[in-house]
Design a protein around this motif. Structure first.
Motif, PDB file in Angstrom:
ATOM      1  N   GLY A 290       0.791  -1.229   0.000  1.00 37.31           N
ATOM      2  CA  GLY A 290       0.000   0.000   0.000  1.00 37.31           C
ATOM      3  C   GLY A 290       0.822   1.277   0.000  1.00 37.31           C
ATOM      4  N   ALA A 291       2.115   1.163  -0.231  1.00 39.40           N
ATOM      5  CA  ALA A 291       2.987   2.348  -0.240  1.00 39.40           C
ATOM      6  C   ALA A 291       3.446   2.649  -1.663  1.00 39.40           C
ATOM      7  CB  ALA A 291       4.185   2.117   0.669  1.00 39.40           C
ATOM      8  N   THR A 292       3.955   3.831  -1.848  1.00 37.20           N
ATOM      9  CA  THR A 292       4.503   4.215  -3.150  1.00 37.20           C
ATOM     10  C   THR A 292       5.991   3.904  -3.163  1.00 37.20           C
ATOM     11  OG1 THR A 292       2.914   6.020  -3.333  1.00 37.20           O
ATOM     12  CG2 THR A 292       4.872   6.121  -4.751  1.00 37.20           C
ATOM     13  N   PRO A 293       6.420   3.029  -4.056  1.00 39.38           N
ATOM     14  CA  PRO A 293       7.852   2.656  -4.069  1.00 39.38           C
ATOM     15  C   PRO A 293       8.750   3.851  -4.357  1.00 39.38           C
ATOM     16  CG  PRO A 293       6.529   1.164  -5.419  1.00 39.38           C
ATOM     17  CD  PRO A 293       5.638   2.309  -5.070  1.00 39.38           C
ATOM     18  N   VAL A 294       9.877   3.913  -3.659  1.00 37.59           N
ATOM     19  CA  VAL A 294      10.839   4.983  -3.945  1.00 37.59           C
ATOM     20  C   VAL A 294      11.376   4.793  -5.357  1.00 37.59           C
ATOM     21  CG1 VAL A 294      11.527   5.298  -1.545  1.00 37.59           C
ATOM     22  CG2 VAL A 294      12.783   3.693  -2.987  1.00 37.59           C
ATOM     23  N   GLY A 295      11.676   5.906  -5.998  1.00 34.36           N
ATOM     24  CA  GLY A 295      12.204   5.840  -7.358  1.00 34.36           C
ATOM     25  C   GLY A 295      13.713   6.021  -7.376  1.00 34.36           C
ATOM     26  N   PRO A 296      14.300   5.885  -8.540  1.00 38.08           N
ATOM     27  CA  PRO A 296      15.758   6.050  -8.646  1.00 38.08           C
ATOM     28  C   PRO A 296      16.155   7.519  -8.677  1.00 38.08           C
ATOM     29  CG  PRO A 296      14.817   5.565 -10.788  1.00 38.08           C
ATOM     30  CD  PRO A 296      13.679   5.496  -9.809  1.00 38.08           C
ATOM     31  N   GLN A 297      17.383   7.781  -8.296  1.00 37.78           N
ATOM     32  CA  GLN A 297      17.953   9.112  -8.485  1.00 37.78           C
ATOM     33  C   GLN A 297      18.544   9.184  -9.892  1.00 37.78           C
ATOM     34  OE1 GLN A 297      20.764  10.087  -5.379  1.00 37.78           O
ATOM     35  NE2 GLN A 297      19.514   9.116  -3.801  1.00 37.78           N
ATOM     36  N   ALA A 298      18.781  10.405 -10.344  1.00 39.44           N
ATOM     37  CA  ALA A 298      19.389  10.567 -11.670  1.00 39.44           C
ATOM     38  C   ALA A 298      20.812  10.020 -11.675  1.00 39.44           C
ATOM     39  CB  ALA A 298      19.385  12.033 -12.062  1.00 39.44           C
ATOM     40  N   ALA A 299      21.506  10.200 -10.587  1.00 37.67           N
ATOM     41  CA  ALA A 299      22.887   9.705 -10.462  1.00 37.67           C
ATOM     42  C   ALA A 299      23.192   9.506  -8.995  1.00 37.67           C
ATOM     43  CB  ALA A 299      23.869  10.694 -11.084  1.00 37.67           C
ATOM     44  N   TYR A 300      24.237   8.746  -8.742  1.00 37.24           N
ATOM     45  CA  TYR A 300      24.625   8.447  -7.357  1.00 37.24           C
ATOM     46  C   TYR A 300      26.095   8.831  -7.161  1.00 37.24           C
ATOM     47  CZ  TYR A 300      20.211   5.898  -7.138  1.00 37.24           C
ATOM     48  OH  TYR A 300      18.878   5.567  -7.163  1.00 37.24           O
ATOM     49  N   GLY A 301      26.341  10.101  -7.246  1.00 36.75           N
ATOM     50  CA  GLY A 301      27.707  10.576  -7.081  1.00 36.75           C
ATOM     51  C   GLY A 301      28.469  10.555  -8.393  1.00 36.75           C
ATOM     52  N   VAL A 302      29.742  10.866  -8.288  1.00 32.93           N
ATOM     53  CA  VAL A 302      30.602  10.905  -9.474  1.00 32.93           C
ATOM     54  C   VAL A 302      30.857   9.472  -9.935  1.00 32.93           C
ATOM     55  CG1 VAL A 302      32.874  11.582 -10.337  1.00 32.93           C
ATOM     56  CG2 VAL A 302      31.721  12.994  -8.612  1.00 32.93           C
ATOM     57  N   PRO A 303      30.683   9.198 -11.208  1.00 31.44           N
ATOM     58  CA  PRO A 303      30.930   7.833 -11.696  1.00 31.44           C
ATOM     59  C   PRO A 303      32.387   7.417 -11.453  1.00 31.44           C
ATOM     60  CG  PRO A 303      29.752   9.105 -13.340  1.00 31.44           C
ATOM     61  CD  PRO A 303      30.172  10.084 -12.269  1.00 31.44           C
ATOM     62  N   PRO A 304      32.609   6.136 -11.213  1.00 32.28           N
ATOM     63  CA  PRO A 304      33.986   5.668 -11.010  1.00 32.28           C
ATOM     64  C   PRO A 304      34.817   5.888 -12.277  1.00 32.28           C
ATOM     65  CG  PRO A 304      32.446   3.819 -11.159  1.00 32.28           C
ATOM     66  CD  PRO A 304      31.619   5.057 -11.083  1.00 32.28           C
ATOM     67  N   ARG A 305      36.096   6.192 -12.053  1.00 37.99           N
ATOM     68  CA  ARG A 305      36.968   6.505 -13.190  1.00 37.99           C
ATOM     69  C   ARG A 305      37.924   5.367 -13.532  1.00 37.99           C
ATOM     70  NH1 ARG A 305      37.023  11.571 -10.435  1.00 37.99           N
ATOM     71  NH2 ARG A 305      35.926  13.162 -11.634  1.00 37.99           N
ATOM     72  N   SER A 306      37.948   4.359 -12.699  1.00 37.88           N
ATOM     73  CA  SER A 306      38.870   3.244 -12.957  1.00 37.88           C
ATOM     74  C   SER A 306      38.201   1.944 -12.516  1.00 37.88           C
ATOM     75  CB  SER A 306      40.183   3.446 -12.184  1.00 37.88           C
ATOM     76  OG  SER A 306      39.940   3.341 -10.788  1.00 37.88           O
ATOM     77  N   VAL A 307      38.796   0.859 -12.951  1.00 37.73           N
ATOM     78  CA  VAL A 307      38.279  -0.462 -12.554  1.00 37.73           C
ATOM     79  C   VAL A 307      38.341  -0.611 -11.035  1.00 37.73           C
ATOM     80  CG1 VAL A 307      38.762  -2.942 -12.636  1.00 37.73           C
ATOM     81  CG2 VAL A 307      38.787  -1.590 -14.742  1.00 37.73           C
TER      82      VAL A 307
END
Lengths: 137, 154
Positions: free
Chosen positions: A60-77
């Motif tokens: 009966g709740a509204t599911p949380v949605g995604p954010q546009a981004a979650y911080g700076v993307p990783p730059r290396s493996v």
């Protein structure tokens, strides 16, 4: 008598699944060394996300949605591995409360998800933990 | 004197996590000092689950400690921490027949034991015990996976 509502913990886990979909998708696309493992993880997290959306909505709740981004993307493996391992460990912490909430089937799902998240953390390079999801460190 | 009775989450790390762990037995003042919650009337079935977990854990730690061809110091530390979290080794050391010097056998034992703890987590009456056993199983699986990789497995 009804037990405590699982909606809050389910929403916290769902929020992390959204983050996992973002991070595994990005890692699969950017880092060839991680592509196969990240794609496999992406599939698992998409299924988990969809199942959690359904459970939250059924409660009966509204599911949380995604954010546009979650911080700076990783730059290396290495950065990507570290972020993925950290996320899996946060998932363990978010899943432990679910073990004690809901039906027997919900407990079964939570126990299996906890193990899966712990193994995922290890697969991305995290050291084994005595009590995943319960350890403070 | 603190008698050896049933404790869940005696390990500092677990108790410090504020997990509100179910504790039955031991001296109440000691338990409160650890941040745990004493309960005078443990469920008998839960006590058996915990005792079985501690016995299995002692055997696992002994097995991994006995391996010679692979680095295990950190893994033994994890297994010993888990054992401490279960209240320590039960009376009577693990039988030598429960240990093996073969890595593949030990990995299989770890996975089998993790499966038993998952099953026990589903059966536990206490929600606190269910959480601890589920987490324990997850940690054992991590140790199994890591040990298998170090030994050259998948």
């Amino acid at each position: 008598m009804a037990g405590p509502s699982p909606v809050g913990p389910l929403q916290r886990r769902l929020a992390l699944e959204h983050e996992a979909v973002w991070l595994t998708s990005l890692s699969a696309g950017r880092f060839g060394d991680l592509a196969d493992a990240a794609r496999a993880a992406l599939g698992r997290h998409e299924r988990a996300r969809d199942a959690l959306v359904a459970r939250v909505a059924a409660a009966g709740a509204t599911p949380v949605g995604p954010q546009a981004a979650y911080g700076v993307p990783p730059r290396s493996v290495d950065q990507a591995r570290g972020r993925l391992a950290d996320l899996a460990e946060r998932m363990c912490r978010a899943t432990v409360p679910l073990v004690a909430l809901g039906s027997a089937e919900d407990r079964r799902e939570a126990v299996q998800s906890l193990r899966a998240s712990a193994l995922e953390a290890t697969s991305w390079g995290a050291a084994p933990s005595a009590f995943p999801g319960l350890d403070r460190s | 004197m603190v008698s050896r009775r049933v404790v869940v989450g005696g390990a500092v790390a677990v108790v410090a996590a504020g997990a509100g762990l179910h504790v039955a037995g031991r001296d109440d003042d000691v338990l409160r000092a650890l941040g745990a919650r004493p309960r005078p009337m443990p469920d008998a079935a839960d006590s058996r689950l915990l005792e079985r977990a501690a016995a299995d854990q002692a055997a696992l730690a002994t097995s991994v400690e006995g391996l010679r061809d692979v680095e295990t110091d950190d893994l033994v530390t994890v297994l010993r921490t888990q054992l401490q979290g279960l209240g320590g080794a039960p009376d009577g050391a693990p039988s030598p027949s429960t240990t093996s010097s073969d890595v593949a056998t030990v990995v299989a034992d770890l996975n089998r034991t993790a499966g038993r703890r998952q099953t026990d987590a589903l059966a536990a009456v206490s929600p606190d015990l269910a959480r601890v056993l589920a987490s324990l199983a997850a940690g054992q699986s991590q140790v199994a996976r890591t040990l298998g990789r170090r030994a050259g497995g998948a």
